[in-house]
Structures are given as structure tokens and as C-alpha cells.
Design a protein around this motif. Sequence first.
Motif, PDB file in Angstrom:
ATOM      1  N   GLY A  12       0.819  -1.215   0.000  1.00 10.57           N
ATOM      2  CA  GLY A  12       0.000   0.000   0.000  1.00 10.57           C
ATOM      3  C   GLY A  12       0.847   1.257   0.000  1.00 10.57           C
ATOM      4  N   ASP A  13       0.173   2.402  -0.205  1.00 14.71           N
ATOM      5  CA  ASP A  13       0.824   3.720  -0.194  1.00 14.71           C
ATOM      6  C   ASP A  13       1.916   3.863  -1.256  1.00 14.71           C
ATOM      7  N   LYS A  16      -0.662   5.325  -5.628  1.00 16.38           N
ATOM      8  CA  LYS A  16      -1.758   4.986  -6.564  1.00 16.38           C
ATOM      9  C   LYS A  16      -2.610   6.216  -6.861  1.00 16.38           C
ATOM     10  N   ASN A  38      -9.940   2.794   4.878  1.00 11.26           N
ATOM     11  CA  ASN A  38      -8.580   2.455   5.322  1.00 11.26           C
ATOM     12  C   ASN A  38      -7.588   3.011   4.307  1.00 11.26           C
ATOM     13  N   ALA A  39      -8.049   3.224   3.066  1.00  7.33           N
ATOM     14  CA  ALA A  39      -7.202   3.802   2.026  1.00  7.33           C
ATOM     15  C   ALA A  39      -7.005   5.286   2.281  1.00  7.33           C
ATOM     16  N   GLY A  40      -5.837   5.763   1.911  1.00  8.47           N
ATOM     17  CA  GLY A  40      -5.562   7.200   1.935  1.00  8.47           C
ATOM     18  C   GLY A  40      -4.792   7.504   0.674  1.00  8.47           C
ATOM     19  N   HIS A  41      -5.451   8.142  -0.276  1.00  8.25           N
ATOM     20  CA  HIS A  41      -4.825   8.407  -1.575  1.00  8.25           C
ATOM     21  C   HIS A  41      -4.626   9.908  -1.723  1.00  8.25           C
ATOM     22  N   GLY A 126      -2.586  -4.246  13.762  1.00  7.53           N
ATOM     23  CA  GLY A 126      -2.256  -2.842  13.502  1.00  7.53           C
ATOM     24  C   GLY A 126      -3.177  -2.280  12.435  1.00  7.53           C
ATOM     25  N   THR A 128      -6.240  -0.038  10.636  1.00 12.97           N
ATOM     26  CA  THR A 128      -6.477   1.409  10.637  1.00 12.97           C
ATOM     27  C   THR A 128      -7.624   1.769  11.585  1.00 12.97           C
ATOM     28  N   GLN A 223      -5.022  -0.283  -1.084  1.00 15.17           N
ATOM     29  CA  GLN A 223      -4.058  -1.188  -0.421  1.00 15.17           C
ATOM     30  C   GLN A 223      -3.052  -1.729  -1.451  1.00 15.17           C
ATOM     31  N   THR A 238      -5.290  -6.923   4.887  1.00  8.46           N
ATOM     32  CA  THR A 238      -6.583  -6.267   5.016  1.00  8.46           C
ATOM     33  C   THR A 238      -7.672  -7.299   4.729  1.00  8.46           C
ATOM     34  N   VAL A 272       2.799  -0.113   6.726  1.00  7.38           N
ATOM     35  CA  VAL A 272       2.208   0.422   7.965  1.00  7.38           C
ATOM     36  C   VAL A 272       1.524  -0.732   8.682  1.00  7.38           C
ATOM     37  N   ARG A 302       0.313   7.391  11.162  1.00 11.53           N
ATOM     38  CA  ARG A 302       1.363   6.550  11.738  1.00 11.53           C
ATOM     39  C   ARG A 302       2.627   6.622  10.891  1.00 11.53           C
TER      40      ARG A 302
HETATM   41  P1  IMO Z   1      -3.785   2.635   0.595  1.00  9.68           P
HETATM   42  O1  IMO Z   1      -4.949   2.437  -0.333  1.00  9.68           O
HETATM   43  C1  IMO Z   1      -1.180   0.966   3.655  1.00  9.68           C
HETATM   44  C2  IMO Z   1      -2.954  -1.895   6.454  1.00  9.68           C
HETATM   45  C3  IMO Z   1      -3.092  -1.465   7.884  1.00  9.68           C
HETATM   46  C4  IMO Z   1      -2.947  -2.809   8.586  1.00  9.68           C
HETATM   47  C5  IMO Z   1      -3.655  -3.768   7.632  1.00  9.68           C
HETATM   48  C6  IMO Z   1      -5.090  -4.072   8.038  1.00  9.68           C
HETATM   49  O2  IMO Z   1      -3.644   4.022   1.079  1.00  9.68           O
HETATM   50  O3  IMO Z   1      -2.544   2.080  -0.009  1.00  9.68           O
HETATM   51  P2  IMO Z   1      -7.340  -2.664   7.932  1.00  9.68           P
HETATM   52  O4  IMO Z   1      -7.692  -1.345   8.542  1.00  9.68           O
HETATM   53  O5  IMO Z   1      -7.410  -2.673   6.437  1.00  9.68           O
HETATM   54  O6  IMO Z   1      -8.061  -3.813   8.545  1.00  9.68           O
HETATM   55  O7  IMO Z   1      -5.784  -2.875   8.330  1.00  9.68           O
HETATM   56  O8  IMO Z   1      -3.643  -3.139   6.363  1.00  9.68           O
HETATM   57  N1  IMO Z   1      -3.566  -0.990   5.460  1.00  9.68           N
HETATM   58  C7  IMO Z   1      -2.874  -0.166   4.659  1.00  9.68           C
HETATM   59  N2  IMO Z   1      -1.559   0.083   4.598  1.00  9.68           N
HETATM   60  N3  IMO Z   1      -2.006   1.565   2.789  1.00  9.68           N
HETATM   61  C8  IMO Z   1      -3.324   1.296   2.810  1.00  9.68           C
HETATM   62  O9  IMO Z   1      -4.197   1.775   1.896  1.00  9.68           O
HETATM   63  C9  IMO Z   1      -3.827   0.427   3.816  1.00  9.68           C
HETATM   64  N4  IMO Z   1      -5.055  -0.031   4.147  1.00  9.68           N
HETATM   65  C10 IMO Z   1      -4.885  -0.911   5.132  1.00  9.68           C
HETATM   66  O10 IMO Z   1      -2.096  -0.558   8.253  1.00  9.68           O
HETATM   67  O11 IMO Z   1      -1.589  -3.169   8.609  1.00  9.68           O
END
Ligand code: IMO
Length: 423
Positions: A12-13, A16, A38-41, A126, A128, A223, A238, A272, A302
Motif C-alpha cells: 500500500g501507499d 496509486k 482504510n485507504a488514503g490516496h 495494527g 487502521t 491497499q 486487510t 504500515v 502513523r
Molecule cells: P492505501 O490504499 C497501507 C494496512 C493497515 C494494517 C492492515 C489491516 O492508502 O494504499 P485494515 O484497517 O485494512 O483492517 O488494516 O492493512 N492498510 C494499509 N496500509 N495503505 C493502505 O491503503 C492500507 N489499508 C490498510 O495498516 O496493517
Amino acid sequence: MPVRVIVGSQWGDEGKGKVVDLLAAEADVVVRFQGGNNAGHTIENVRGKFALHLVPSGICNPCTMAVIGNGVVVDPAVLRSEIDELEGKGVSAANLRISGSAHLIMPYHLMLDGVVEAALGKDQIGTTKRGIGPAYSDKAERVGVRMQDAMDPEGFRAKVHRIMEGKLNLVRRVYGHEPVGLREECDRYVDAALGLRPYVDDTSLLVWQAIRQGKSVLFEGAQGTMLDLDHGTYPFVTSSNPLAAYAGVGVGIGPTYINEVWGICKAYTTRVGEGPFPTELFDEVGDKLREIGREFGTTTGRSRRCGWLDLVALRYAARLNGLTGLAVTKLDVLNDFEEIRVCCSYRLGDTLYPELPPYQAVFSRVEPVYETLAGWNEDISEARTFPELPAAAQAYLTFISSFAEVPLALVSVGPRRDQTIRV
Ligand code: IMO
Ligand code: GDP
Ligand code: MG
């Protein structure tokens, strides 16, 4: 016209959002197909800087339809405030469409995400804490509420309260937790969901019609491959499938309509939350990557764990997603490194692993085996064509692309839309 899926090829991150915002300028429809807030774009363009969690990253293009597919779990209160924030900054949400089959995240999901994580103690994932796992659990258990339930307001409110009572019992009896204000929060969420009704549409049909009319459609993954529920580092994953193959399911079109899959890959690796990460660096190099790359979560703030690029994982992502193109982002973050390492295989004891080990008991203990490449020691953020890049940066990209056996499609040298090289 391309029907292209954009997926994260790491944890993730990867950037995208930036790539989708850029490509959306050429797309008629942009579709989110899984995950939730949970996504942050993060996107940066002439309209400003935005951190999007649920609204597709194509929203800034007034001619692009932005679709939230059935595979997404929608927190109605978060989506409402995201829409309001966008409109407050002059970005219209008139082109937003939400699938009636998308499941809703309710306050009891947020509560459960918290208490379950706390109960796991040192084994926690861990997450979100956005209620993602509990909402997808309800979907699989067939006890979820969906966007279309809001079409019958009274029945919807009653259903939410009925489910909430069951969850209250669960947290009280199993987890010994006494929630405060849950009923009021549920009412707030019901109201927020009711307010989203104008956006609800038959998104499967809309997307299919666009494809049939020869329009360009972009699927925006959230993700990344290594967080995939089936193929990632389970249980540290996730609760959805970020893989390209899920795009069809997550909006409701057949896989044969998709003709391109681009993997987004950061020029190094971040993660993360908890779970294995073979190339993680605990030294000053890791700190340097975090500082220069500003590796702090868009969603939770985080600190992201940082390490060298893991090419074994990238090859795995290429295989699982059937990548047809590679977009390497944040190459500029490596401007100031004498040498750069890339992980080309793993080792555990005497065994060398050229491919990702299929068992987590092995993967969680492997050591990275590195090759060292030359750094370029100059600022590349102004480069706009491949030949403008220093020879060492070109060599780095060529090495990555040939190792992954995926052609290079795009290179990102800064967060802004224009800081991009199309290859
Ligand atoms: P984007 O779209 C990075 C990680 C969380 C945790 C695991 C499960 O921005 O790339 P969840 O809340 O989904 O049940 O958490 O997945 N996680 C991400 N890490 N980017 C993300 O989204 C993430 N969405 C979930 O940190 O380890
Ligand atoms: P996403 O979840 O995959 O969309 O990625 P995030 O938005 O969570 O994290 C990527 C971060 O890197 C964001 O802050 C982007 O603005 C930033 N970013 C994207 N591409 C580049 C790039 O090429 N260089 C730099 N320096 N930053 C970038
Ligand atoms: Mg992100």
C-alpha cells in the motif's frame, strides 16, 4: 480505449492516488472496487492537495464519472464529510455514483475493530481501526447492511438498530466492554447514509455501458498485493482483495473486459501496521527514507516502516496481478544515496528463495539477499523524459523492470501531476 486496473504492488501507499489522478484526465470513468476508508490516496493538482479515502481519485476531472463499486465498504459519515470537503474546495461531486450493493460500515464495526485489536494484544494486526474487517465479516456472514437498504428509511433504521443490539451483546459478554453513545452514533450514520441516496445507481450497468461505448475506464485499487486477504502476509493483511482480478467482482463486469493492469511500485518499500517485512531497515538509512519520502500515513498519521525495494515481492505482484505495465513512483526520494540496494532473493538457513515462499512461517523469518546498484546523487524532480534521467537512475529502472519482467510505463519524480515521465 483501455480498461485498465491500477493496483498497489507492495504493502500500500505506493502512490496509486497520484497515478490515478493523472490518468483520470484521459479516463471517462474511474472506479474504486474494494477496500474502504482504510485507504488514503493523496493527490496534488491545480485544484489543490487532497487526501481521499473513499471518493475515487478521478473526482477532480469534471468530465470523469467517479464510481464506488459494490466491492467497497462505505463509511457513510466519512463519505459525507469527504464530499462536503471536496465541494468546499470547489470540486463538484455531481459525477459520483455509489453501488446500491456496497456494504456500509456502521459504528459497531468501528467499535469491534478496536476491541478485537485490543484483545489480540501483542498479536494485533495494527489495523487502521476504520471498521474494515468487521464490515467485511458481516458481508461474508450475510448480516450486513447495504447502500440499497437506505431506500427504505424506516426499515433501514430498524435493521441497523437490531444488528447493533446483537453487537452490543457481543462486546459486553465476550470482550467485557461497555460502549458509550453507540445508539446515537448509529442514528448519525443512518442519517448520513440517507443523505447519500441521490448518488446511488446501478454502477455495474453504468461501467459496462461505458466499456461497450468504447470509453476509457480506470479501476483504482486500494491497499496493495501484499495486503491481499488470500495472497498477502496473512493474518497481517486487510479484509479485501486488492488484486487486479477482483476489479471485475468489485464492480460487476467480466474479467474479459479488462485489457491492461498497471502495478504501482515505490522505488523503495514501506509498510504500515504489523507483519513481516524482510527488507525493513532499522538504521539511519530507514530514517532517511522516512524523512525524505515523508512516510507518515495519510489515513492514521502513523510512521511507515521503510526499507529497500523488494524485487521478490514485486515479481510476485507481477505474477498475481498479471501486470502489463509498471509505474515506479517516488524515484526522487533516492536522489541523495551513494548506493541503492535491491532484494533479489531471500535466504533462510542454507536455503535460497528466488520466489516468495508460500508459507508464512518461512516468509516471516527470511533474510533479504541484496544486490547493490549505483546511486545518481542529483535532483531528478525536474526530469520529464526518460533520457533526461541520469544514467544510474535509468539503470535502476531498467533493472527493476527486467527483474519483474514487466515493461516500464511511467516514472514519478515528485508528488505533483506534472512531475511524471510517461515511458
Ligand atoms: P492505501 O490504499 C497501507 C494496512 C493497515 C494494517 C492492515 C489491516 O492508502 O494504499 P485494515 O484497517 O485494512 O483492517 O488494516 O492493512 N492498510 C494499509 N496500509 N495503505 C493502505 O491503503 C492500507 N489499508 C490498510 O495498516 O496493517
Ligand atoms: P496511495 O495510498 O498509493 O495513493 O499513496 P499515498 O497517497 O498514501 O502515499 C504516497 C505519498 O507520496 C503521497 O503523499 C503522495 O503525494 C506522495 N508521492 C506520490 N508520488 C510521488 C513521487 O514521485 N515523489 C514524491 N516525493 N512523492 C510522491
Ligand atoms: Mg495511502
